[in-house]
Design an enzyme around this catalytic site. Structure first.
Site, PDB file in Angstrom:
ATOM      1  N   GLY A   7       0.827  -1.205   0.000  1.00  0.00           N
ATOM      2  CA  GLY A   7       0.000   0.000   0.000  1.00  0.00           C
ATOM      3  C   GLY A   7       0.858   1.250   0.000  1.00  0.00           C
ATOM      4  N   GLU A  85      -9.044  -1.922  -7.998  1.00  0.00           N
ATOM      5  CA  GLU A  85      -7.862  -1.303  -8.596  1.00  0.00           C
ATOM      6  C   GLU A  85      -7.795  -1.401 -10.120  1.00  0.00           C
ATOM      7  OE1 GLU A  85      -5.968   0.540  -6.690  1.00  0.00           O
ATOM      8  OE2 GLU A  85      -6.840  -0.143  -4.820  1.00  0.00           O
TER       9      GLU A  85
END
Length: 175
Positions: A7, A85
């Site tokens: 992340g 995503e």
């Protein structure tokens, strides 16, 4: 098998999946950058916002967070991440090495920008601030994305001068 996710943007403050462990780590060869135009989450096709992506650059590195996915939830986590995503195919899903602060090296599912995608591009910091200050998408204002990411990086002790500058600049544009 243990699954890790790297992340560097919104996954820092909104992973959306069960995390068993979090470790600070560095990915070499990539830079965190507002180089992806967002036409869904933080903007629209008519008024794109900007979101962070990992941009492959020789000699660059990005400090972020390695998130160990809760055992037994790997398949559903991967399905969730792909839906989130890969919504416009501007990201490429890769398994890349992350060097943890513990000294260990792990492989993590990582979303990097496709430099050949239409949503890829670079703007200078002032242009980024102007876009972010005004864009809104189906997940909310682009300002929220910027401020949350910048604040969480500070909280984690990760220095990102560009994001700090952008956060202050966008705040002044919106006040």
């Amino acid at each position: 098998m243990t699954m890790w996710v790297f992340g560097y943007g919104s996954l820092l403050w909104n992973p959306g999946f069960e995390v068993e462990e979090t470790q600070i780590g560095v990915m070499h060869g990539f830079a965190r950058s507002f180089c992806m135009r967002s036409i869904h989450h933080r903007g629209t096709p008519e008024h794109p916002g900007l979101v962070l992506a990992l941009d492959e650059q020789k000699g660059a590195s990005c400090e972020g967070v390695a998130l160990r996915v809760k055992a037994g939830t790997e398949a559903e986590t991967l399905a969730y991440l792909r839906e989130r995503e890969l919504i416009s195919s501007a990201y490429l899903e890769k398994k890349l090495a992350v060097h943890l602060n513990t000294g260990d090296e792990i492989e993590a599912v990582t979303y990097v920008i496709d430099p050949d995608h239409a949503q890829y591009g670079h703007l200078d910091l002032e242009e980024q601030a102007q876009v972010i200050a005004h864009a809104v998408g189906d997940r909310g204002p682009n300002t929220e994305y910027l401020h949350n990411t910048a604040a969480h990086l500070v909280e984690l002790g990760i220095e990102d001068a560009d994001l700090n500058w952008l956060s202050k600049r966008v705040e002044s544009l919106c006040s």
